[in-house]
Design an enzyme around this catalytic site. Structure first.
Site, PDB file in Angstrom:
ATOM      1  N   HIS A   1      72.102 -11.703 -61.756  1.00  0.00           N
ATOM      2  CA  HIS A   1      71.715  -9.774 -62.283  1.00  0.00           C
ATOM      3  C   HIS A   1      70.759 -10.138 -63.037  1.00  0.00           C
ATOM      4  CE1 HIS A   1      72.487  -5.841 -63.511  1.00  0.00           C
ATOM      5  NE2 HIS A   1      72.137  -6.637 -65.085  1.00  0.00           N
TER       6      HIS A   1
ATOM      7  N   ARG B   1      67.538   8.694 -49.978  1.00  0.00           N
ATOM      8  CA  ARG B   1      68.821   9.415 -50.814  1.00  0.00           C
ATOM      9  C   ARG B   1      69.707   8.465 -51.087  1.00  0.00           C
ATOM     10  NH1 ARG B   1      66.523  13.461 -52.578  1.00  0.00           N
ATOM     11  NH2 ARG B   1      68.389  14.049 -53.336  1.00  0.00           N
TER      12      ARG B   1
ATOM     13  N   ASP C   1      68.838  -1.487 -68.119  1.00  0.00           N
ATOM     14  CA  ASP C   1      69.343  -1.699 -67.117  1.00  0.00           C
ATOM     15  C   ASP C   1      70.024  -0.482 -66.663  1.00  0.00           C
ATOM     16  OD1 ASP C   1      71.046  -3.321 -65.330  1.00  0.00           O
ATOM     17  OD2 ASP C   1      71.874  -4.141 -66.816  1.00  0.00           O
TER      18      ASP C   1
ATOM     19  N   CYS D   1      71.795  -4.211 -58.523  1.00  0.00           N
ATOM     20  CA  CYS D   1      71.162  -3.977 -59.125  1.00  0.00           C
ATOM     21  C   CYS D   1      69.775  -4.274 -58.749  1.00  0.00           C
ATOM     22  CB  CYS D   1      71.666  -5.612 -60.687  1.00  0.00           C
ATOM     23  SG  CYS D   1      71.181  -6.844 -59.555  1.00  0.00           S
TER      24      CYS D   1
ATOM     25  N   GLU E   1      76.026   0.862 -55.856  1.00  0.00           N
ATOM     26  CA  GLU E   1      76.740   0.454 -54.471  1.00  0.00           C
ATOM     27  C   GLU E   1      76.352  -0.491 -53.626  1.00  0.00           C
ATOM     28  OE1 GLU E   1      75.383   1.448 -50.769  1.00  0.00           O
ATOM     29  OE2 GLU E   1      74.146   3.259 -51.312  1.00  0.00           O
TER      30      GLU E   1
END
Length: 276
Positions: free
Chosen positions: A114, A70, A129, A75, A45
């Site tokens: 990334h 939580r 990943d 990435c 997110e």
């Protein structure tokens, strides 16, 4: 840039967070078990970008956000946390840089923003990943070319064209690019620069879209793209629901992704009249 804290991780808290009760030896079975539980539990997110909170790559901040609060992350947070976990368990881990290519044509060059992991186990190289959005593979991929590799979700493969490797997913009989890479490592300074672009640059797609995703059971996936909630089963059949208000968005985040945000959360998303 502020000096980062010394890397460490509360393994027991992490295991409770993802509901993992399996072995802790640095084996392929452990790696796959952790990946599967991670992508099914900790959502991808970008909400903090849209809430104007910024993204810290300090290990303590990542642990606090993804484990103790939580929440999820993208990435650099997801794979940054996962690398700390693997290192604490005794795995041989290398951070690898890549360009995300999901749903982007080959004639477009995306930024190198990334991060994923290369893991050495018994003389073989595996790629892990847990932070490539709605297409995060649910098992490690062996660094082996032109071989279809099964996962609990979609089949994957690695191909190479010239000096560039491509991670691909097979959907509906067609292979599609997920990311490209050269196996170049990504030290922390490169992650800091890329994270700054990803979280602040006006042309970053994380600044103009709500992106939340989690792998589901039985090969399914749950994805939120702006106001489109997509529930996809293991056969690829999708049920799409359109959200019409911020209240509905907050309810969906809590129900489907376990993300609790306050009712007065203010999203900075240009053109999203449905959030007002």
């Amino acid at each position: 840039m502020p000096r980062m804290s010394e890397p460490s991780i509360d393994l027991d808290a992490y295991f409770r967070r993802i509901g993992y009760t399996g072995p802790r030896e640095p084996t392929l079975a452990t790696l796959n078990g952790l990946i599967l539980r991670h992508v099914q539990t900790i959502p991808f997110e970008n909400l903090d970008v849209l809430l104007g909170r910024g993204i810290s790559l300090d290990p303590a901040a990542i642990e606090r956000k993804l484990i103790h609060e939580r929440r999820g992350g993208y990435c650099f947070e997801q794979n940054g946390l996962f690398q700390l976990v693997l290192q604490a368990l005794g795995f041989d881990v290398t951070p690898i840089s890549a360009r995300a290519r999901w749903q982007r044509p080959r004639d477009f060059t995306p930024p190198r923003t990334h991060l994923f992991s290369r893991v050495e186990i018994d003389g073989a190289s595996w790629l892990a990943d847990v932070g490539v959005g709605g297409m995060s593979p649910s098992y490690a991929l062996r660094l082996e070319l032109d071989t279809e590799q099964p996962t609990p979700h979609e089949p994957r493969r690695l191909i190479k064209e010239g000096a560039i490797y491509y991670h691909q997913v097979r959907l509906g009989g067609e292979w599609q690019d997920i990311c490209e890479f050269t196996l170049e490592t990504m030290p922390m300074i490169d992650r800091e620069v890329a994270n700054w672009f990803t979280s602040t640059h006006p042309k970053s797609h994380f600044k103009s879209n709500i992106l939340v995703a989690r792998a589901g059971p039985d090969g399914g996936r749950v994805t939120l793209l702006d106001n489109r909630l997509i529930l996809r089963d293991g056969r690829g059949q999708a049920n799409i629901r359109l959200l019409t208000s911020k209240q509905e968005l907050l309810a969906v985040l809590a129900e489907h992704f376990g993300v609790q945000l306050p009712a007065d959360a203010q999203f900075h998303l240009p053109g999203a009249a449905w959030l007002l």
